[in-house]
Write an enzyme that holds these catalytic residues in place. Structure first.
Site, PDB file in Angstrom:
ATOM      1  N   ARG A 123      10.722  -8.823   4.831  1.00 39.51           N
ATOM      2  CA  ARG A 123      10.709  -7.351   5.430  1.00 39.51           C
ATOM      3  C   ARG A 123      11.418  -7.248   6.608  1.00 39.51           C
ATOM      4  NH1 ARG A 123       5.641  -3.430   5.066  1.00 39.51           N
ATOM      5  NH2 ARG A 123       5.057  -4.031   6.994  1.00 39.51           N
TER       6      ARG A 123
ATOM      7  N   ARG B 212      -2.041 -10.888  12.171  1.00 41.35           N
ATOM      8  CA  ARG B 212      -2.433  -9.496  11.621  1.00 41.35           C
ATOM      9  C   ARG B 212      -3.242  -9.542  10.360  1.00 41.35           C
ATOM     10  NH1 ARG B 212       3.126  -7.182  10.990  1.00 41.35           N
ATOM     11  NH2 ARG B 212       2.149  -5.180   9.759  1.00 41.35           N
TER      12      ARG B 212
ATOM     13  N   LYS C 283       0.900  -1.243   0.074  1.00 39.56           N
ATOM     14  CA  LYS C 283       0.133  -0.145   0.022  1.00 39.56           C
ATOM     15  C   LYS C 283       0.955   1.211  -0.050  1.00 39.56           C
ATOM     16  CE  LYS C 283      -2.249   0.043   3.528  1.00 39.56           C
ATOM     17  NZ  LYS C 283      -3.066   0.356   4.823  1.00 39.56           N
TER      18      LYS C 283
ATOM     19  N   ARG D  18      11.092  -4.066  12.343  1.00 34.29           N
ATOM     20  CA  ARG D  18       9.735  -4.061  12.954  1.00 34.29           C
ATOM     21  C   ARG D  18       9.356  -5.227  13.666  1.00 34.29           C
ATOM     22  NH1 ARG D  18       5.606  -1.178   9.072  1.00 34.29           N
ATOM     23  NH2 ARG D  18       3.958  -2.200  10.479  1.00 34.29           N
TER      24      ARG D  18
ATOM     25  N   ARG E 210     -11.825   2.585   9.208  1.00 32.57           N
ATOM     26  CA  ARG E 210     -11.847   1.125   9.565  1.00 32.57           C
ATOM     27  C   ARG E 210     -13.046   0.516  10.124  1.00 32.57           C
ATOM     28  NH1 ARG E 210      -6.163  -0.389  10.323  1.00 32.57           N
ATOM     29  NH2 ARG E 210      -4.836   1.144  10.260  1.00 32.57           N
TER      30      ARG E 210
END
Ligand code: IMP
Ligand code: MG
Length: 369
Positions: A307, A325, A193, A313, A268
Site C-alpha cells: 500500500r 504500529r 477494516k 502515506r 481504544r
C-alpha cells in the site's frame, strides 16, 4: 425488559414512586378542599388504578364516579375523542375533581371540559398522575400534576399499548432505538477494516462512524466540540474522552433512525468502552458485538508495504514503523478484547482471503446476533 405486541419497553417508574406521588396529591387536594365533599371523576379506562389508589388514600368523605372516553390508537394520539359513557348523575353545585391517568395532547381534557360546560358545578379541577408537557397543546389549566414525564409512550398502571399492559403495577417506557445492530470494528493496520466497513454499512444499512472522520469533520466545520478538541490537540494534549464521546453522541443523534452503527477507531481504552456502553444505554441501545479482523503480522506487513508504494502515506512506507504500529495495536487492544469477551461480545474473524470471503465471514457473525 418488557415486550408487548411488537414493541419493547423498559422499567421507568416504580410502584413505590407512584404510591408516594399519589399520597402527595391526596394531601394537597384534601387540604385544598377542606370540608367540601368532592366528587372524584375517573376517566376510563386508563385511570381505574389511579382512581382506586387515590380514593383509598383520601382521608375524608367523597364520592367516586367514572366517565369513559377513548382517543388512542396504538401508540399515537388521535384528535377524535369518543364519549362511550357520559355523566350519569347531577353535579350541580358540586366540587368536581377529574382524575386522569395521563395528559398528553390535551384532546381528552378538551372533551372533559365540553362535558362539564353546562353542568353548573361549583368548581372543576383537573388532577393527572402523569403529564407530558412537551406534548400538551391546549390552554386548560391542570391543577394537580403527579409526575411530569418526557414525551415518550408509557404503559402500565392502567395505561395500555393496544390493549396490553394495563394490569402492570409499575410504569414502563417505550425503548427508543429498537432492534439496532451496533458493532465495534477492530483490526490491526492493514487488516482491511475500512474496506469491510464499506460493505457492511451497505449490506446492513448501518452508519459507519470513524472517530478520525468525526474529528476531522468537527474541526473543519469549527463546531463547538471541534474547537474544544482542537484546543487540546494544539497544546499537544490528548483530547479528553468526554469530548470524543460528546462528538459521537452528536453523530448517533444525527442518525437516530439508523439500523445501527459501526464504530471504527473507538473505543481504544477500557474507560472509553465503558463510556460508549453508557452512551448506547442512554439511547436505549447497546453494543452488540466487537468484531476483530485477525490477520497474521507478516501478511499485514506485506500488505502495508504494498500500500505504501501507492498510498503516499508516510506511515506505510517504512517496515520498522509498520511493525511498531502493529505491536502498538495489540498492546492497546488486548484490554478491549478482554472487556468485550467478558460480556460475550468478542468475535474474532479470519481476515485473510478475498474481500468477498471476509465479508461473508463477517456477515455470518452479524446475522447470528
Ligand atoms: P390526550 O387526549 O392526548 O391528552 O391523551 C390522553 C389519553 O391518551 C390518555 O387518557 C391515555 O388513554 C392515552 N395516552 C396518552 N399518552 C399515553 C401513553 O404514553 N401511554 C398510553 N396511553 C397514553
Ligand atoms: Mg385516559
Amino acid at each position: 425488559m418488557l415486550k408487548l405486541h411488537n414493541k419493547e419497553f423498559k422499567p421507568f417508574i416504580s410502584t413505590k414512586e407512584i404510591e408516594t406521588v399519589i399520597q402527595e396529591m391526596v394531601n394537597e387536594i384534601s387540604q385544598d378542599l377542606g370540608d367540601e365533599v368532592p366528587v372524584f371523576v375517573g376517566i376510563l379506562n386508563g385511570s381505574f388504578m389511579f382512581t382506586s389508589d387515590f380514593v383509598k388514600k383520601y382521608p375524608k368523605p367523597c364520592e367516586v364516579t367514572f366517565i369513559k372516553l377513548a382517543s388512542y390508537e396504538g401508540v399515537k394520539s388521535t384528535e377524535d375523542i369518543q364519549r362511550l359513557i357520559g355523566l350519569t348523575q347531577d353535579l350541580t353545585g358540586r366540587s368536581v375533581i377529574i382524575l386522569e391517568d395521563i395528559i398528553d395532547t390535551g384532546n381528552t381534557l378538551a372533551e372533559v371540559h365540553r362535558i362539564f360546560k353546562n353542568e353548573n358545578v361549583k368548581q372543576l379541577k383537573i388532577a393527572t398522575l402523569f403529564y407530558k408537557p412537551d406534548a400538551y397543546k391546549k390552554d386548560f389549566k391542570i391543577h394537580y400534576v403527579g409526575i411530569k414525564i418526557p414525551n415518550k409512550f408509557i404503559v402500565g398502571y392502567g395505561l395500555d399499548y393496544d390493549g396490553l399492559g394495563r394490569n402492570l403495577p409499575e410504569i414502563y417506557q417505550i425503548k427508543e432505538t429498537q432492534f439496532m445492530t451496533n458493532l465495534v470494528l477492530f483490526g490491526p493496520p492493514g487488516a482491511g477494516k475500512g474496506t469491510q466497513a464499506e460493505f457492511l454499512k451497505e449490506k446492513y444499512n448501518l452508519v459507519h462512524i470513524s472517530t478520525g472522520d468525526v474529528f476531522r469533520f468537527n474541526i473543519k466545520n469549527e463546531t463547538a466540540l471541534g474547537m474544544l478538541a482542537k484546543s487540546y490537540i494544539d497544546k499537544g494534549e490528548l483530547v479528553p474522552d468526554q469530548v470524543t464521546i460528546d462528538m459521537l453522541e452528536a453523530e448517533v443523534e444525527k442518525n437516530s433512525s439508523a439500523n445501527g452503527f459501526i464504530f471504527d477507531g473507538f473505543p481504544r481504552t477500557n474507560a472509553q468502552a465503558e463510556a460508549l456502553d453508557k452512551l448506547m444505554e442512554s439511547k436505549d441501545s447497546s453494543i452488540n458485538a466487537m468484531i476483530a479482523l485477525e490477520v497474521e503480522d507478516e501478511i499485514l506487513v506485506k500488505r502495508l508495504v504494498e500500500r505504501g508504494k501507492t498510498s503516499g502515506r508516510a506511515d506505510d512506507a517504512d517496515e520498522a514503523i509498520i511493525r511498531n504500529r502493529i505491536t502498538e495495536y495489540y498492546k492497546k487492544t488486548a484490554v478491549l478484547k478482554d472487556y468485550y469477551s467478558a460480556q460475550n461480545k468478542y468475535y474474532g474473524v479470519d481476515g485473510v482471503g478475498s474481500i468477498e470471503e471476509i465479508t461473508k465471514r463477517l456477515s455470518a457473525v452479524i446475522d447470528k446476533l
